[in-house]
Design an enzyme around this catalytic site. Structure first.
Site, PDB file in Angstrom:
ATOM      1  N   ASN A 299      42.337  29.134  52.274  1.00  0.00           N
ATOM      2  CA  ASN A 299      42.347  28.205  51.151  1.00  0.00           C
ATOM      3  C   ASN A 299      42.629  28.913  49.835  1.00  0.00           C
ATOM      4  O   ASN A 299      42.373  28.377  48.770  1.00  0.00           O
ATOM      5  CB  ASN A 299      41.004  27.476  51.062  1.00  0.00           C
TER       6      ASN A 299
ATOM      7  N   HIS B 253      43.971  53.593  41.429  1.00  0.00           N
ATOM      8  CA  HIS B 253      44.045  54.916  40.819  1.00  0.00           C
ATOM      9  C   HIS B 253      43.024  55.861  41.446  1.00  0.00           C
ATOM     10  O   HIS B 253      41.922  55.465  41.803  1.00  0.00           O
ATOM     11  CB  HIS B 253      43.795  54.815  39.317  1.00  0.00           C
TER      12      HIS B 253
END
Length: 163
Positions: free
Chosen positions: A58, A87
């Site tokens: 959904n 990162h």
């Protein structure tokens, strides 16, 4: 008149689901049969998505760099996120992080159900038949046939009874 209106609404939802399902399939590396999506699912360019048969969502966002493998009979509520690598904070040559990126893998086994607003982050394996409760943040593995409930203070994982 009411029956006609309901028929039109059902037809609209079916067409919308087919459209969003097709968009998700185009973003996958591989997909199985019976992929159903009720609203837009986003897969970032650095993510590789592999989904098996009987997938339904959904609303799912897969963000970051890495790989997601989703087994058969998967279902997610709305606004679910899978956060992959980003990162590298540990080995950066600059502050707060460097130029290197980390790659993460998320594996979701068969018969898993994610409630609304679930966030999965990092290298995580969610076992077969697990249920992740509404609003949970998953940062470590969830064993098979378990219910995972998290809040801002702690995470509880308990086994589900097999009937």
């Amino acid at each position: 008149m009411e029956k006609v209106l309901y028929s039109i609404i059902r037809l609209y939802r079916k067409i919308r689901s087919k459209f969003w399902s097709r968009i998700l399939k185009m973003q996958c590396e591989r997909h199985g049969l019976h992929v159903g999506v009720s609203t837009f699912c986003r897969v970032s360019g650095g993510a590789k998505l592999y989904i098996d048969d009987h997938f339904h969502s959904n609303g799912l966002d897969i963000l970051g760099i890495g790989e997601v493998r989703i087994g058969r009979y998967f279902h997610s509520g709305s606004n679910c996120k899978i956060m992959l690598g980003s990162h590298d904070y540990d080995h950066g040559e600059a502050i707060p992080y460097g130029n290197l990126n980390t790659h993460k893998t998320v594996i979701i086994d068969d018969f898993v159900w994610l409630g609304t607003d679930v966030t999965i982050s990092g290298d995580v394996h969610i076992g077969q038949g697990a249920v992740v409760a509404v609003g949970s943040v998953v940062v470590k593995d969830v064993p098979p046939m378990a219910e995972s409930i998290s809040s801002s203070t702690n995470t509880t994982t308990r086994s589900l009874a097999v009937v």
